[in-house]
Enzyme design. Structure first.
Site, PDB file in Angstrom:
ATOM      1  N   ASP A 243       0.869  -1.174   0.000  1.00  0.00           N
ATOM      2  CA  ASP A 243       0.000   0.000   0.000  1.00  0.00           C
ATOM      3  C   ASP A 243       0.912   1.233   0.000  1.00  0.00           C
ATOM      4  O   ASP A 243       2.124   1.131   0.198  1.00  0.00           O
ATOM      5  CB  ASP A 243      -0.980  -0.016   1.171  1.00  0.00           C
TER       6      ASP A 243
HETATM    7  C1  BGC Z   1      -4.999   3.239  -0.001  1.00  0.00           C
HETATM    8  C2  BGC Z   1      -5.127   2.233  -1.111  1.00  0.00           C
HETATM    9  C3  BGC Z   1      -4.992   2.925  -2.448  1.00  0.00           C
HETATM   10  C4  BGC Z   1      -3.649   3.616  -2.491  1.00  0.00           C
HETATM   11  C5  BGC Z   1      -3.353   4.283  -3.821  1.00  0.00           C
HETATM   12  C6  BGC Z   1      -3.759   4.088  -0.150  1.00  0.00           C
HETATM   13  O1  BGC Z   1      -3.754   5.154   0.744  1.00  0.00           O
HETATM   14  O2  BGC Z   1      -5.002   2.569   1.239  1.00  0.00           O
HETATM   15  O3  BGC Z   1      -6.344   1.547  -1.009  1.00  0.00           O
HETATM   16  O4  BGC Z   1      -5.121   2.001  -3.486  1.00  0.00           O
HETATM   17  O5  BGC Z   1      -3.611   4.586  -1.470  1.00  0.00           O
HETATM   18  O6  BGC Z   1      -4.102   5.408  -4.032  1.00  0.00           O
END
Ligand code: BGC
Length: 760
Positions: A294
């Site tokens: 993530d």
């Molecule tokens: C979120 C993810 C997301 C990623 C990219 C993160 O803060 O937890 O679910 O896909 O950002 O935007």
């Protein structure tokens, strides 16, 4: 080396032909020729180039995280050198083509970039937020919405969505509950698979399909106290049976990628969890795609108190099986020195790169790295009439009728006057919800507009906003300001209510009140909305409360004040039209709650599939309940009314026992005793009465949606086999244990008939 380079380039040129022969479905069916090609590419790569493939950069600062810490010039240089394998938030056919050109024209091995983006409920045409859409329980509709989102995304040059989120979420306080399919592991599994199939289609190589991503692996929805990113503590039984079930299904469905999660589980951050990523996902489930971290979650191993610096964080993450570093800037600094220093085996990098290249091959990027970046197609497809029509249909299927007394709904078009009141009544932005990708601000159809479209000039509409909900600018990252004091619009609202036969009162949450980082300690209507209901209810009792929200709300008080309640979530581009379809009966509501609605926040986390405990009930105080509240939901999981009424006959089994690979049939006759055609979602729950690990009092294991004409009777039959009874047992495997079971069938998770049988 030179010969091998020529051989590889030759193989790559042959790729179009070879790809035509060996289509992959999802990422599961590996084609040996592609595997060979991948091996030969890897054999040519330097360590730096391998690390490049494992590195994902943010393109522009879009919606998530903290802005990048390197300037565009440095970024460009790194792209040219093949030091970046993927980018997120690079959008439009033009921009993706330009970025891809940088890599294809300058880098040594010309390995195409894969572009990712959060397409959570639509790209430009917005569909209901995932929790809302899950209330449709309509797997075909869910698949279609993902398919359209994929078509629009692919037309904008993007190859990969960070969806579906299949985190089982039981806590209304957690803002990201809006992004998943709610509290039930089985529902999350089947909906997750429907979405994956919608995004990926039958052929990832097709120009209108994109790679999906099962996230967040794992346990993110179990954050303590519903506080985002918070600690998770679960044992193996809960982990496997509740949290991992949907991920197992996603892996079996061939989802191209996984994303790990920010949280720790039992002291180990998920990003550095070998148990989750290597033992379970890539070991037990034999998963062949790749794991993206993530946003910055590898670097976050440091504040977690699990790694002392980036070098150690990189080592822990790569050893544990995180294949790609999303904007963490860890792999790019750590992995080369770690290999040089023999602290990690280069084979770990090879494995990660192999997985990433598999997805790039499956998407057909080696064949034509620009094939998704087509400006003409982009113009034709985005926000097309057909896409908007599909959005309206899915939106109306997602609406849940929670209450309908005095026969107030559907509203008659012969009414002379309707008051349309509330902060969200003419709001064209809130229905777009959070995680709205490229939706244009204020582009949704408001409820007021939808009602006017439905009734034309025939009914007098008395509109009054009553009060604002949110104040000032709002966006993904900004804290919200809620209007807590301004009631100056109340008088106008009361006037409108007084002079109208019926009131449609639209209240709920701001679009950005749920979503990432949007945890709350209270889940009642915020601001002055309850007061608005109070003053309107004093002058007109014919109120249809229309709710817009991304989480279950505590609506105990409004429930006592109004005869009808429609839960409409955030329904997307066509929200107002879809709501009007249900208000006036053009569509007979069929949605069912994918989450329990509590009586008060103190019940959270609240979910129907709880354990019995050693003290399920007692006349005394010493049992597992509350002294100041019922422990039951106000509106339970699976609940939803219709304008039809469905009467269930007696549930019958065709045998009382079965064994091994056998099965039994359970049937029930259902009659639509109403006066209009309607759709019922017939739900089947099981209970394993005695097991090697305690089992929930009921668990959804199947459901069927059946359309009935008025007066029609149909017999619905479910098949029960050992798969239906399986769980992750004390033997650490998925199995059905012999013993007594209950089967419960009914219209929601509470109103059920029970029959018993024995599995031998
Ligand atoms: C979120 C993810 C997301 C990623 C990219 C993160 O803060 O937890 O679910 O896909 O950002 O935007």
């Amino acid at each position: 080396m030179k010969n091998q380079l020529i051989l590889t380039l030759y193989i790559l040129m042959l790729a179009p032909m070879l790809n035509a022969v060996a289509q992959v479905q999802g990422i599961n069916n590996l084609d040996p020729v592609t595997e060979q090609k991948i091996d030969s590419i890897i054999s040519l790569m330097t360590v730096k180039e391998k690390v490049g493939q494992m590195t994902q950069y943010n393109g522009s600062f879009d919606v998530t995280g903290i802005p990048s810490d390197i300037d565009s010039k440095t970024k460009l240089e790194r792209l040219k050198n093949g030091e970046v394998g993927s980018m997120l938030n690079v959008l439009t056919a033009k921009a993706t083509r330009e970025a891809q050109e940088v890599v294809m024209q300058n880098s040594r091995l010309k390995i195409p970039l894969i572009f990712g983006y959060d397409v959570i409920h639509g790209y430009k045409t917005m569909f209901p937020v995932p929790l809302g859409e899950s209330a449709s329980w309509d797997l075909e509709a869910l698949k279609l919405s993902a398919q359209i989102a994929a078509e629009e995304t692919a037309a904008a040059g993007v190859h990969w969505t960070f969806a579906p989120m299949i985190d089982v979420s039981r806590d209304a306080r957690w803002g990201r509950i809006m992004e998943g399919a709610g509290e039930d592991p089985y529902l999350n599994s089947v909906i997750g698979v429907a979405r994956i199939n919608g995004f990926q289609g039958e052929d990832l190589n097709a120009v209108n399909t994109i790679a999906a991503c099962a996230k967040h692996f794992a346990g993110y929805g179990f954050a303590e106290a519903g506080r985002d990113y918070n600690t998770v503590n679960v044992g193996e039984s809960e982990l496997q049976n509740a949290i991992l079930l949907p991920f197992k299904a996603a892996s079996e469905a061939g989802v191209a990628t996984f994303m790990n999660s920010f949280n720790e589980i039992d002291g180990i951050p998920a990003t550095a969890s070998t148990h989750l990523q290597r033992d379970i996902l890539k070991g037990d489930w034999d998963y062949k795609g790749f794991m993206v971290s993530d946003w910055g979650s590898i670097a976050e191993l440091i504040p977690h108190g699990f790694a002392k610096d980036k070098l150690q964080a990189g080592k822990l993450a790569v050893v544990a099986g995180s294949d790609m570093d999303m904007e963490g800037r860890v792999y790019e600094m750590a992995l080369e020195p770690l290999v040089a220093d023999n602290q990690i085996d280069e084979e770990l990098l090879n494995d990660a790169v192999r997985r990433i290249l598999r997805v790039k091959f499956a998407l057909g990027l080696f064949e034509n790295p620009y094939k998704y970046s087509d400006e003409k197609r982009e113009k034709e497809i985005l926000l097309s009439k057909e896409n908007l029509e599909a959005s309206r249909d899915i939106a109306r299927k997602s609406i849940v009728l929670l209450k309908n007394e005095k026969g107030i709904l559907p509203l008659k078009k012969s009414l002379k006057s309707i008051a349309v009141i509330g902060p969200l009544a003419d709001d064209k932005d809130t229905p777009l919800g959070n995680w709205r990708a490229q939706a244009v601000k204020n582009s949704a159809v408001s409820v007021l507009e939808g009602i006017k479209n439905a009734v034309g000039n025939k009914v007098k509409i008395n509109y009054a906003k009553g009060a604002s909900l949110g104040m000032g600018e709002r966006s993904f990252l900004m804290p919200l300001t809620i209007n807590e004091t301004d009631t100056s619009g109340f008088a106008e609202a009361v006037e409108a209510a007084k002079k109208s036969e019926v009131v449609v009162l639209v209240v709920g949450e701001d679009a950005f009140q749920s979503g990432e980082g949007r945890s709350q300690t209270a889940i009642k209507l915020r601001g002055v909305q309850q007061e608005l209901i109070d003053v309107v209810a004093e002058v007109n009792s014919n109120i249809v409360l229309v709710l817009m929200n991304g989480r279950p709300l505590d609506i105990s008080r409004p429930n006592e004040q109004v005869p009808a309640i429609l839960e409409t979530w955030f329904l997307g581009s066509e929200a107002g039209n879809a709501i009007a379809d249900v208000l006036f009966g053009a569509y007979n509501p069929s949605g069912k709650l994918p989450v329990s609605f509590p009586r008060n926040v103190g019940q959270e986390p609240l979910y129907y599939n709880q354990k019995n405990t050693g003290r399920p009930s007692s006349d005394m105080v010493t049992y597992s309940g509350y002294q100041d509240s019922s422990r039951e939901a106000l509106f339970p999981f699976g609940f939803g009314l219709s304008y039809s009424t469905f009467e269930y006959g007696n549930v019958s089994l065709d045998a009382n026992t079965f064994s091994g690979e056998g099965l039994l049939n359970v049937s029930v006759a259902i009659t639509n005793t109403g006066t209009v055609a309607g759709k019922e979602t017939v739900q089947l729950y099981i209970r394993d009465l005695v097991a090697s690990r305690t089992r929930p009092v009921k668990e959804l294991r199947d459901f069927k949606q059946i359309q009935f004409e008025a007066g029609e009777t149909k017999t619905v039959t479910f098949k029960i086999d050992s798969k239906t009874l399986e769980f992750y047992s004390a033997n650490a495997k998925w199995e059905a244990e012999p013993g007594e079971f209950e089967i419960m069938i009914g219209t929601n998770s509470v109103d059920l008939q029970t029959v018993k049988f024995t599995y031998e």
